[in-house]
Scaffold this motif. Structure first.
Motif, short mmCIF file in Angstrom:
data_model
loop_
_atom_site.label_atom_id
_atom_site.label_comp_id
_atom_site.label_asym_id
_atom_site.label_seq_id
_atom_site.Cartn_x
_atom_site.Cartn_y
_atom_site.Cartn_z
N ARG A 60 0.86 -1.19 0.00
CA ARG A 60 0.00 0.00 0.00
C ARG A 60 0.90 1.23 0.00
N ILE A 61 0.71 2.11 -0.97
CA ILE A 61 1.50 3.34 -1.04
C ILE A 61 0.56 4.54 -1.08
N ALA A 62 0.84 5.52 -0.23
CA ALA A 62 0.01 6.72 -0.17
C ALA A 62 0.81 7.95 -0.55
N ALA A 63 0.17 8.84 -1.31
CA ALA A 63 0.78 10.12 -1.69
C ALA A 63 -0.31 11.06 -2.18
N GLY A 64 -0.17 12.34 -1.89
CA GLY A 64 -1.10 13.35 -2.41
C GLY A 64 -2.55 13.07 -2.06
N GLY A 65 -2.79 12.45 -0.92
CA GLY A 65 -4.16 12.17 -0.50
C GLY A 65 -4.78 10.94 -1.16
N LYS A 66 -4.02 10.23 -1.99
CA LYS A 66 -4.54 9.02 -2.65
C LYS A 66 -3.73 7.80 -2.20
N VAL A 67 -4.29 6.63 -2.54
CA VAL A 67 -3.66 5.38 -2.13
C VAL A 67 -3.60 4.43 -3.33
N GLY A 68 -2.48 3.71 -3.48
CA GLY A 68 -2.38 2.68 -4.51
C GLY A 68 -2.01 1.34 -3.88
N TRP A 69 -2.49 0.25 -4.50
CA TRP A 69 -2.22 -1.10 -3.98
C TRP A 69 -1.56 -1.97 -5.03
N GLY A 70 -0.65 -2.85 -4.58
CA GLY A 70 -0.03 -3.83 -5.46
C GLY A 70 0.15 -5.14 -4.71
N GLU A 71 0.54 -6.19 -5.46
CA GLU A 71 0.71 -7.51 -4.84
C GLU A 71 1.96 -8.16 -5.41
N ALA A 72 2.76 -8.75 -4.53
CA ALA A 72 4.02 -9.37 -4.96
C ALA A 72 3.95 -10.88 -4.79
N GLU A 73 4.33 -11.63 -5.81
CA GLU A 73 4.61 -13.06 -5.74
C GLU A 73 6.07 -13.20 -5.33
N ALA A 74 6.49 -14.25 -4.76
CA ALA A 74 5.77 -15.24 -3.98
C ALA A 74 6.58 -15.44 -2.70
N SER A 75 5.96 -15.95 -1.68
CA SER A 75 6.57 -16.13 -0.38
C SER A 75 6.77 -14.78 0.30
N PRO A 76 5.77 -14.33 1.05
CA PRO A 76 5.81 -12.98 1.63
C PRO A 76 7.01 -12.69 2.54
N LEU A 77 7.43 -13.65 3.36
CA LEU A 77 8.44 -13.32 4.37
C LEU A 77 9.81 -12.93 3.77
N LEU B 276 9.89 -19.69 -28.11
CA LEU B 276 8.52 -19.68 -27.57
C LEU B 276 7.57 -18.96 -28.52
N SER B 277 6.34 -19.45 -28.60
CA SER B 277 5.30 -18.76 -29.37
C SER B 277 4.40 -17.94 -28.46
N PHE B 278 4.36 -18.31 -27.17
CA PHE B 278 3.56 -17.58 -26.19
C PHE B 278 4.48 -17.21 -25.02
N ILE B 279 4.42 -15.94 -24.60
CA ILE B 279 5.21 -15.52 -23.43
C ILE B 279 4.24 -15.15 -22.31
N GLN B 280 4.36 -15.87 -21.19
CA GLN B 280 3.41 -15.73 -20.08
C GLN B 280 4.05 -14.94 -18.97
N ILE B 281 3.56 -13.73 -18.75
CA ILE B 281 4.21 -12.83 -17.80
C ILE B 281 3.33 -12.57 -16.60
N ASP B 282 3.93 -12.73 -15.42
CA ASP B 282 3.26 -12.42 -14.16
C ASP B 282 3.80 -11.07 -13.68
N ALA B 283 2.94 -10.07 -13.69
CA ALA B 283 3.39 -8.74 -13.25
C ALA B 283 3.86 -8.77 -11.81
N GLY B 284 3.39 -9.73 -11.04
CA GLY B 284 3.78 -9.85 -9.64
C GLY B 284 5.12 -10.51 -9.43
#
Lengths: 394, 394
Positions: free
Chosen positions: B31-48, B270-278
């Protein structure tokens, strides 16, 4: 068959870590005990994420805590080390940090097996002799060409036959400036010295900018041009290698699996593959990389920028390859990295170093000297203590 | 120019995580906050390990804690996100975990910028329209061919035009057994359905064993053969691709940098490239991969196995590429992954899904639903508290 009695991870560090490219300022040590013997290993880099990967709660079937694949296992032969490593890799496939952590574990298992069998690791790897290597002294470019010349002259006077300059302002300014530094280095080193150049990935994926330094590298008779490009830019390395028949490319310290190192040899046009046993997943994949390098006509070199425990671990995989004779030799270790080992791999009368002819990695750990550098770490998750710095024992 | 007011990392998890290949059992939210707004993102994998990389004490000049490259920065345009990402990558180059952690940060920065500008991320990426994608339902092979047939029939009846079968016993037994499952899947799906097959890296670097399944894949008219080999085995993928003009290869979920994804497209056939933004470092490198795929004639597909926050983040990079129309769609989320978002990206009347036409990622986070899944983490190093789970705010 000896069962692993304990596996302990220790984070040691200088009290103050400086913002310089000196990898000897901290370390993650791994101690494994079985059958009344103890083995030690060291993992690159950044101890805390590696400790976290050791005890991180499971995320799913391919994100197990690494500890769960190691604790309770048995060790009797090199096949057991391979089995444990494969188990870690499969069960923690999706934790990015896995291979760095595994490096220290694999090294400690080899050291332990060597203590149990009273055999050096290189012999268990199938080598008959540990050949002496020619160490090169790594240093940063000077701020001025004159300073670079003086630095080169100093290591030559100190008996080094080879030296490596890197990082600093190389690649950040004009081509002429880089050329001046390279000629100054050659001048200080004398006509016979082996000159190596490390660009520290400064050109990202820009083959043209990297190529602009080739004439100066050729004129200074550099033996290799290390990491001009980003570590993942295999195709771009290949394109650069075609531009430079006289200047050979080196890289590989970023490889964190054997298969990555293999692609670098197959697809990137490297002439030298630089493997850090503390990053690639330990001695097991590093030996596979050395075998492959030998078969493919690529020269294997260790990458080591920390303690002499890590130096021994990184020498083992190619100890028996006589023709692969260069060796990265950390010369200016911070006190914490010196404190790790009672044994230092000193240069012999010919100025060379070799993996020791002694059980395991042949390195005595100096637990008493190390104790002041031990960092207390405590990790609690959902009210449970998952990691507390263990007692530092012999 | 808004300065980042706060950057918070939250580890959420099911109370009990099962040892199955379901990536929706926990998450690391940013969670990132700036200028009175908030944005959310999610990271793979293994939180610790990712939390540890955020606050890990510096090891040397290329091993800074990631937080030190993000806190205090400003955000006003996409160039600022690129600048922050490049700063993280350079200053934490030698921490292996870096790119996974950066993924969540980059996503949150894009969401935040979209909230500040009241623009969808895909529009800020230069697209005029978010094209609907055809979702495929991912499932495990059944224990018997009959069970696989029933599973295929079920998703077809549920309106899916495409389905993916994977893992299970595929590749572990006889070729005939795999062939029976593939034909059963085709049979259950009907002649028109798109059939995708995911081998879960089961053949390591063994091209021959991977190739033995090609006739059955062709007979079942599989659209792609995903990850038959280890993620690093680029040259081996290339060799396999030459054996299989009728069966196209897919891969890329393991790519954790744009340049890795680029090599997969350039060197692995490869004919298909599978990308995880996380995983790849966020939306920024994922968009670079989408641009490169388009230019090279490779089809881009998202990889997503977690929440609809991650689904939106992974759709943005190719939202405007009409011809790249397949989409991995997580269908059986665990309660924690459902709890993350109030917004679910439901299928439209044609059975398709699209990145939302709403500011940022267009996903409302359900803080109240999420709270019961929040995991308390405490990390202390050398007597200092470096991380305590922050308060979960809107």
């Amino acid at each position: 068959m000896p069962k692993l009695d304990s596996v302990d991870l220790f984070y040691v560090s200088m009290p103050v870590v400086e913002d310089i490219s000196d990898g000897s300022q901290d370390a993650l040590l791994v101690r494994i005990a079985a059958g009344g013997k103890v083995g030690w290993g060291e993992a690159e880099a950044s101890p805390l994420p590696s400790i976290a990967s050791w005890i991180a709660p499971m995320s799913h079937g391919f994100c197990h805590p690494i500890a769960s694949s190691v604790l309770g296992e048995t060790i009797d032969s090199p096949a057991d080390i391979a089995r444990i490593g494969a188990r870690v890799k499969r069960r923690s496939l999706d934790i990015l940090q896995t291979d760095h952590t595994l490096s220290g574990i694999d090294e400690a298992l080899w050291d332990l097996l060597g203590q149990l069998r009273e055999e050096p690791v290189w012999r268990m790897l199938g080598y008959r002799k540990s050949w002496p290597k020619t160490p090169y002294a790594s240093q940063l470019f000077g701020d001025t060409p004159e300073e670079t010349r003086a630095k080169a002259a100093r290591v030559a006077a100190d008996g080094y036959l080879a030296t490596k300059f890197g990082w600093g302002a190389f690649g950040l300014g004009a081509v002429k400036q880089d050329a001046d530094h390279l000629m100054a280095a050659r001048d200080g080193l004398g006509p016979e010295g082996i000159l190596l150049v490390d660009a520290g990935c400064v050109f990202d994926d820009d083959v043209e900018r990297a190529a602009k330094r080739l004439p100066a590298l050729k004129a200074a008779r550099a033996t290799w041009y290390e990491e001009p490009l980003d570590r993942d830019a295999l195709g771009e390395y290949k394109a650069l290698s075609k531009r430079t028949p006289k200047v050979k490319l080196a890289g590989g310290e970023g490889a964190y699996t054997f298969l990555m190192a293999k692609q670098m040899m197959d697809l990137a046009g490297l002439s030298f593959i630089q493997i850090d046993a503390g990053r690639i997943g330990g001695i097991t994949p590093a030996k596979a990389a050395a075998d492959y390098a030998k078969a493919r006509g690529v020269t294997f070199v260790n990458h080591t920028f920390t303690s002499h425990l890590q130096l021994s671990a990184s020498l083992q995989p190619y100890a028996g390859l006589r023709e692969h004779e260069l060796c990265e030799y950390p010369v200016e270790l911070k006190p914490v990295a010196k404190a790790i080992t009672k044994t230092m791999l000193a240069r012999d009368k010919n100025g060379q170093v070799a993996a020791p002819d002694a059980p395991g990695l042949g390195i005595d750990i100096d637990v008493d000297a190390l104790r002041p550098y031990l960092i207390d770490v405590s990790i609690k998750v959902a009210g449970r203590s998952l990691y507390e710095t263990p007692m530092l024992r012999r």
